[in-house]
Design a protein around this motif. Structure first.
Motif, PDB file in Angstrom:
ATOM      1  N   MET A  73       0.812  -1.230   0.000  1.00 34.76           N
ATOM      2  CA  MET A  73       0.000   0.000   0.000  1.00 34.76           C
ATOM      3  C   MET A  73       0.845   1.279   0.000  1.00 34.76           C
ATOM      4  O   MET A  73       0.386   2.326  -0.416  1.00 34.76           O
ATOM      5  CB  MET A  73      -0.974   0.009   1.190  1.00 34.76           C
ATOM      6  N   GLN A  74       2.109   1.156   0.435  1.00 32.52           N
ATOM      7  CA  GLN A  74       2.996   2.332   0.337  1.00 32.52           C
ATOM      8  C   GLN A  74       3.243   2.726  -1.114  1.00 32.52           C
ATOM      9  O   GLN A  74       3.509   3.872  -1.430  1.00 32.52           O
ATOM     10  CB  GLN A  74       4.357   2.019   0.972  1.00 32.52           C
ATOM     11  N   HIS A  75       3.162   1.737  -2.005  1.00 33.32           N
ATOM     12  CA  HIS A  75       3.440   2.006  -3.424  1.00 33.32           C
ATOM     13  C   HIS A  75       2.160   2.133  -4.250  1.00 33.32           C
ATOM     14  O   HIS A  75       2.184   2.670  -5.350  1.00 33.32           O
ATOM     15  CB  HIS A  75       4.287   0.866  -4.011  1.00 33.32           C
ATOM     16  N   ALA A  76       1.051   1.576  -3.744  1.00 29.49           N
ATOM     17  CA  ALA A  76      -0.171   1.490  -4.559  1.00 29.49           C
ATOM     18  C   ALA A  76      -0.962   2.794  -4.538  1.00 29.49           C
ATOM     19  O   ALA A  76      -0.798   3.635  -3.653  1.00 29.49           O
ATOM     20  CB  ALA A  76      -1.047   0.349  -4.036  1.00 29.49           C
ATOM     21  N   GLN A  77      -1.834   2.945  -5.522  1.00 31.04           N
ATOM     22  CA  GLN A  77      -2.769   4.063  -5.565  1.00 31.04           C
ATOM     23  C   GLN A  77      -4.091   3.567  -4.971  1.00 31.04           C
ATOM     24  O   GLN A  77      -4.693   2.623  -5.493  1.00 31.04           O
ATOM     25  CB  GLN A  77      -2.964   4.487  -7.032  1.00 31.04           C
ATOM     26  N   SER A 206     -21.655  -2.757 -27.324  1.00 33.39           N
ATOM     27  CA  SER A 206     -20.619  -2.994 -28.336  1.00 33.39           C
ATOM     28  C   SER A 206     -19.393  -3.705 -27.748  1.00 33.39           C
ATOM     29  O   SER A 206     -18.504  -4.114 -28.484  1.00 33.39           O
ATOM     30  CB  SER A 206     -20.212  -1.686 -29.005  1.00 33.39           C
ATOM     31  N   LEU A 207     -19.355  -3.857 -26.428  1.00 33.76           N
ATOM     32  CA  LEU A 207     -18.258  -4.602 -25.806  1.00 33.76           C
ATOM     33  C   LEU A 207     -18.703  -6.002 -25.364  1.00 33.76           C
ATOM     34  O   LEU A 207     -17.885  -6.800 -24.906  1.00 33.76           O
ATOM     35  CB  LEU A 207     -17.717  -3.845 -24.584  1.00 33.76           C
ATOM     36  N   ALA A 208     -19.998  -6.296 -25.462  1.00 33.90           N
ATOM     37  CA  ALA A 208     -20.541  -7.565 -24.964  1.00 33.90           C
ATOM     38  C   ALA A 208     -20.069  -8.745 -25.829  1.00 33.90           C
ATOM     39  O   ALA A 208     -19.979  -8.597 -27.040  1.00 33.90           O
ATOM     40  CB  ALA A 208     -22.070  -7.504 -24.975  1.00 33.90           C
ATOM     41  N   PRO A 209     -19.760  -9.931 -25.223  1.00 33.39           N
ATOM     42  CA  PRO A 209     -19.801 -10.227 -23.795  1.00 33.39           C
ATOM     43  C   PRO A 209     -18.456  -9.927 -23.123  1.00 33.39           C
ATOM     44  O   PRO A 209     -17.667 -10.818 -22.860  1.00 33.39           O
ATOM     45  CB  PRO A 209     -20.094 -11.725 -23.772  1.00 33.39           C
ATOM     46  N   GLY A 210     -18.240  -8.667 -22.872  1.00 35.41           N
ATOM     47  CA  GLY A 210     -17.012  -8.260 -22.220  1.00 35.41           C
ATOM     48  C   GLY A 210     -17.216  -6.881 -21.638  1.00 35.41           C
ATOM     49  O   GLY A 210     -18.347  -6.413 -21.503  1.00 35.41           O
ATOM     50  N   TYR A 211     -16.151  -6.219 -21.306  1.00 34.20           N
ATOM     51  CA  TYR A 211     -16.255  -4.889 -20.735  1.00 34.20           C
ATOM     52  C   TYR A 211     -14.935  -4.150 -20.874  1.00 34.20           C
ATOM     53  O   TYR A 211     -13.932  -4.734 -21.281  1.00 34.20           O
ATOM     54  CB  TYR A 211     -16.677  -4.959 -19.261  1.00 34.20           C
ATOM     55  N   GLY A 212     -14.951  -2.872 -20.551  1.00 36.36           N
ATOM     56  CA  GLY A 212     -13.726  -2.088 -20.556  1.00 36.36           C
ATOM     57  C   GLY A 212     -13.437  -1.604 -19.149  1.00 36.36           C
ATOM     58  O   GLY A 212     -14.322  -1.602 -18.288  1.00 36.36           O
ATOM     59  N   TRP A 213     -12.191  -1.225 -18.889  1.00 34.07           N
ATOM     60  CA  TRP A 213     -11.876  -0.687 -17.566  1.00 34.07           C
ATOM     61  C   TRP A 213     -10.871   0.456 -17.679  1.00 34.07           C
ATOM     62  O   TRP A 213     -10.104   0.548 -18.644  1.00 34.07           O
ATOM     63  CB  TRP A 213     -11.323  -1.773 -16.639  1.00 34.07           C
ATOM     64  N   ILE A 214     -10.939   1.320 -16.667  1.00 32.26           N
ATOM     65  CA  ILE A 214      -9.933   2.377 -16.496  1.00 32.26           C
ATOM     66  C   ILE A 214      -9.545   2.353 -15.023  1.00 32.26           C
ATOM     67  O   ILE A 214     -10.385   2.605 -14.150  1.00 32.26           O
ATOM     68  CB  ILE A 214     -10.512   3.767 -16.849  1.00 32.26           C
ATOM     69  N   PHE A 215      -8.306   1.991 -14.740  1.00 29.90           N
ATOM     70  CA  PHE A 215      -7.858   1.906 -13.349  1.00 29.90           C
ATOM     71  C   PHE A 215      -6.699   2.898 -13.141  1.00 29.90           C
ATOM     72  O   PHE A 215      -5.672   2.804 -13.831  1.00 29.90           O
ATOM     73  CB  PHE A 215      -7.362   0.483 -13.017  1.00 29.90           C
ATOM     74  N   PRO A 216      -6.859   3.842 -12.200  1.00 34.65           N
ATOM     75  CA  PRO A 216      -5.794   4.832 -11.986  1.00 34.65           C
ATOM     76  C   PRO A 216      -4.624   4.258 -11.184  1.00 34.65           C
ATOM     77  O   PRO A 216      -4.808   3.716 -10.095  1.00 34.65           O
ATOM     78  CB  PRO A 216      -6.512   5.930 -11.179  1.00 34.65           C
ATOM     79  N   CYS A 217      -3.414   4.378 -11.761  1.00 30.20           N
ATOM     80  CA  CYS A 217      -2.215   3.835 -11.096  1.00 30.20           C
ATOM     81  C   CYS A 217      -1.495   4.905 -10.270  1.00 30.20           C
ATOM     82  O   CYS A 217      -0.514   4.589  -9.599  1.00 30.20           O
ATOM     83  CB  CYS A 217      -1.207   3.318 -12.122  1.00 30.20           C
ATOM     84  N   ASN A 219       0.104   9.206 -10.269  1.00 32.87           N
ATOM     85  CA  ASN A 219       1.002  10.035 -11.095  1.00 32.87           C
ATOM     86  C   ASN A 219       0.482  10.257 -12.510  1.00 32.87           C
ATOM     87  O   ASN A 219       1.265  10.313 -13.463  1.00 32.87           O
ATOM     88  CB  ASN A 219       2.406   9.422 -11.173  1.00 32.87           C
ATOM     89  N   GLY A 220      -0.848  10.326 -12.671  1.00 32.37           N
ATOM     90  CA  GLY A 220      -1.420  10.598 -13.989  1.00 32.37           C
ATOM     91  C   GLY A 220      -1.355   9.428 -14.959  1.00 32.37           C
ATOM     92  O   GLY A 220      -1.615   9.590 -16.151  1.00 32.37           O
ATOM     93  N   VAL A 221      -0.996   8.230 -14.446  1.00 32.23           N
ATOM     94  CA  VAL A 221      -0.929   7.047 -15.327  1.00 32.23           C
ATOM     95  C   VAL A 221      -2.162   6.175 -15.071  1.00 32.23           C
ATOM     96  O   VAL A 221      -2.579   5.988 -13.919  1.00 32.23           O
ATOM     97  CB  VAL A 221       0.368   6.240 -15.065  1.00 32.23           C
ATOM     98  N   PHE A 222      -2.752   5.657 -16.167  1.00 32.02           N
ATOM     99  CA  PHE A 222      -3.960   4.826 -16.061  1.00 32.02           C
ATOM    100  C   PHE A 222      -3.735   3.511 -16.786  1.00 32.02           C
ATOM    101  O   PHE A 222      -3.157   3.488 -17.876  1.00 32.02           O
ATOM    102  CB  PHE A 222      -5.157   5.548 -16.695  1.00 32.02           C
ATOM    103  N   ASN A 223      -4.217   2.441 -16.185  1.00 29.54           N
ATOM    104  CA  ASN A 223      -4.256   1.145 -16.862  1.00 29.54           C
ATOM    105  C   ASN A 223      -5.624   1.077 -17.542  1.00 29.54           C
ATOM    106  O   ASN A 223      -6.662   1.115 -16.873  1.00 29.54           O
ATOM    107  CB  ASN A 223      -4.085   0.024 -15.824  1.00 29.54           C
ATOM    108  N   VAL A 224      -5.626   1.002 -18.875  1.00 28.80           N
ATOM    109  CA  VAL A 224      -6.884   1.021 -19.632  1.00 28.80           C
ATOM    110  C   VAL A 224      -6.953  -0.250 -20.471  1.00 28.80           C
ATOM    111  O   VAL A 224      -5.979  -0.591 -21.155  1.00 28.80           O
ATOM    112  CB  VAL A 224      -6.934   2.255 -20.569  1.00 28.80           C
ATOM    113  N   GLY A 225      -8.088  -0.950 -20.413  1.00 25.04           N
ATOM    114  CA  GLY A 225      -8.144  -2.194 -21.171  1.00 25.04           C
ATOM    115  C   GLY A 225      -9.547  -2.681 -21.460  1.00 25.04           C
ATOM    116  O   GLY A 225     -10.545  -2.107 -21.016  1.00 25.04           O
ATOM    117  N   VAL A 226      -9.591  -3.775 -22.229  1.00 25.05           N
ATOM    118  CA  VAL A 226     -10.861  -4.433 -22.569  1.00 25.05           C
ATOM    119  C   VAL A 226     -10.664  -5.939 -22.465  1.00 25.05           C
ATOM    120  O   VAL A 226      -9.553  -6.435 -22.685  1.00 25.05           O
ATOM    121  CB  VAL A 226     -11.320  -4.092 -24.010  1.00 25.05           C
ATOM    122  N   GLY A 227     -11.744  -6.644 -22.149  1.00 23.42           N
ATOM    123  CA  GLY A 227     -11.656  -8.096 -22.088  1.00 23.42           C
ATOM    124  C   GLY A 227     -12.944  -8.712 -22.592  1.00 23.42           C
ATOM    125  O   GLY A 227     -14.010  -8.091 -22.535  1.00 23.42           O
ATOM    126  N   VAL A 228     -12.826  -9.937 -23.097  1.00 21.43           N
ATOM    127  CA  VAL A 228     -14.025 -10.643 -23.562  1.00 21.43           C
ATOM    128  C   VAL A 228     -13.967 -12.074 -23.043  1.00 21.43           C
ATOM    129  O   VAL A 228     -12.906 -12.689 -23.006  1.00 21.43           O
ATOM    130  CB  VAL A 228     -14.150 -10.567 -25.109  1.00 21.43           C
TER     131      VAL A 228
END
Ligand SMILES: Cc1cc2nc3c(=O)[nH]c(=O)nc-3n(C[C@H](O)[C@H](O)[C@H](O)COP(=O)(O)OP(=O)(O)OC[C@H]3O[C@@H](n4cnc5c(N)ncnc54)[C@H](O)[C@@H]3O)c2cc1C
Length: 413
Positions: A73-77, A206-217, A219-228
């Motif tokens: 947690m010292q390193h995580a957002q 339009s993403l079904a059967p899946g979804y998208g995500w935006i996770f803030p890491c 320092n202004g960096v985001f993990n952005v992705g899609v999965g099915v």
């Protein structure tokens, strides 16, 4: 970490193959009990791992069990909640203990903790084949380039993740194909840092059967992705399997669509700088797809299918199942080998209802109108929001919520 194959010992108490969360958690548990553990990975650490990097409550609990929560947690957002948006743009916020930490850092922390507990780490070394005597696994062949070395062990733990090659080499795979495929990249966008502070999950037709995500890491960096996901079994049975899309989905197209689906995604992706390439990887879910053990061998983490369907979250359960495999091995001596394996199987079986629940809940990604309805209903019902939060936080198991009867009741009560 030792990089030279010639320093690999001839034997150890437990050989762990794969130093991701599952393998390293097993190594910590066995190392602190005083066993002689050798941990190997095909990649030198720190290494990147394609992931959303989201740490949901079960990961926090498992990290606490390993004594690593404060350090991580010292390193995580930190994030206060998970925000789900429906195809029609409605949102619910689900409260939970959440954080984001890129896997390159997380896995390095857990792996270093294993070494600190006495495990000897060797990488890059690739597992190619088991050594078997009278139907019992007694070690493995490991290779580095053209060189191959044998190591013998009282137990071997396979924690090789979702790619099935190692499972096939160990003759324990029931299924080659993945349960899901997903793709992500990192995007730097300082202007959005104060606007997206929660974990965002986006359902859309339009993403079904899946979804998208935006996770803030941070320092202004985001993990952005899609999965099915392959959506078989559960509530929908064969009908859903017939609509399986893993094989014929173009994740890059899906990722392009994500940038058009919500205002925040549009601003983030179009106005940001992509750091590194989009990378994809398979997932193995629902505790299926491989044998859990053979005499002398335990299979754990995502190799054993320990990732949740629907959400693709698996770090927590990889850590947890790694600990369970190690704890079972520690019973060796008090129990016979068959009983040690049976104990591990029963511990994994105790987790199955939760995995089934996520499998059944995949109906939301398959039929986005249903996600719309449930999110609309949850906006009006504090009780329903509480039940969904209980699912995320693992404080309750609202199994009946995702049965046909449960869904009908949602709208009649
Ligand atoms: C795109 C994507 C997004 C995801 N997002 C999330 C998320 O946000 N939160 C979450 O909790 N989960 C997420 N997951 C799932 C999560 O990544 C997995 O559940 C987790 O990594 C499983 O941990 P593990 O230790 O079992 O396997 P891994 O982390 O895959 O580790 C396996 C290790 O074994 C090594 N290995 C493999 N084969 C060999 C071999 N033959 N010889 C030697 N070493 C070998 C690999 O190099 C690797 O280091 C996501 C997955 C994907 C693909």
């Amino acid at each position: 970490m030792n990089t030279a194959i010639e320093f690999l010992p001839a034997r150890c108490d437990v050989l762990i193959i794969g130093a991701g969360p599952a393998g390293s958690a097993a190594a910590i548990t066995l190392g602190q009990a005083g066993l002689d553990v050798v941990l190997v990975d095909q990649h030198a650490f720190p290494r990147d791992k394609v992931c959303g990097d989201g740490l949901i409550p079960d990961a926090h609990q498992a990290l606490a069990k390993l004594g690593l929560l404060d350090e991580v947690m010292q390193h995580a957002q930190l994030a206060s909640h998970l925000s789900c948006s429906s195809p029609r743009g409605k949102r619910i916020d689900i409260q939970g203990t959440l954080a984001v930490l890129p896997r390159k850092q997380l896995d390095d922390i857990v792996c270093k903790a294993a070494v600190a507990k006495g495990a000897r780490m060797f990488a890059p070394l690739r597992f190619t084949q088991l050594i078997e005597e009278e139907d019992r696994v007694v070690g493995a062949h490991l290779s580095q380039g053209e060189h191959t070395q044998q190591i013998r062990a009282d137990w071997v733990i396979l924690a090789t993740g979702a790619v099935p090659a190692a499972l096939s080499a160990a003759h324990i795979t029931h299924r080659q194909g993945p349960s899901a495929v997903a793709m992500r990249c990192y995007i730097k966008n300082d202007a959005m840092a104060s606007q997206i502070t929660q974990l965002e999950v986006i359902f859309h037709k339009s993403l079904a059967p899946g979804y998208g995500w935006i996770f803030p890491c941070g320092n202004g960096v985001f993990n952005v992705g899609v999965g099915v996901f392959n959506t078989g079994g559960g509530l929908l049975g064969q009908r859903a399997t017939a609509r399986s899309k893993v094989a014929d989905t173009n994740l890059r197209d899906m990722f392009d669509q994500l940038s058009q689906l919500s205002e925040s995604a549009k601003q983030l992706i179009n106005g940001g700088e992509q750091l590194g390439p989009l990378k994809g990887a398979p997932l193995r879910c629902t505790l299926e797809g491989a044998q859990l053990s053979r005499p002398g061998l335990m299979v754990t983490g995502e190799a054993a299918g320990s990732t949740y369907a629907l959400t693709g979250e698996g770090i927590g359960k990889a850590l947890e199942t790694g600990i369970l495999a190690a704890q079972a091995i520690l019973l060796n001596g008090q129990l016979k080998e068959d009983q040690v394996r049976a104990h591990y199987h029963s511990q994994i079986d105790a987790l199955r209802p939760r995995f089934k629940l996520y499998e059944r809940a995949q109906i939301f990604s398959l039929y986005p109108w249903l996600a719309d309805l449930v999110i609309w209903r949850a906006q009006k019902s504090a009780r329903l929001r509480q039940r969904i939060s209980g699912l995320l936080n693992e404080t309750s198991n609202p199994g009946h919520l995702f049965t046909l009867k449960g869904l009908v009741r949602l709208f009649t009560h």
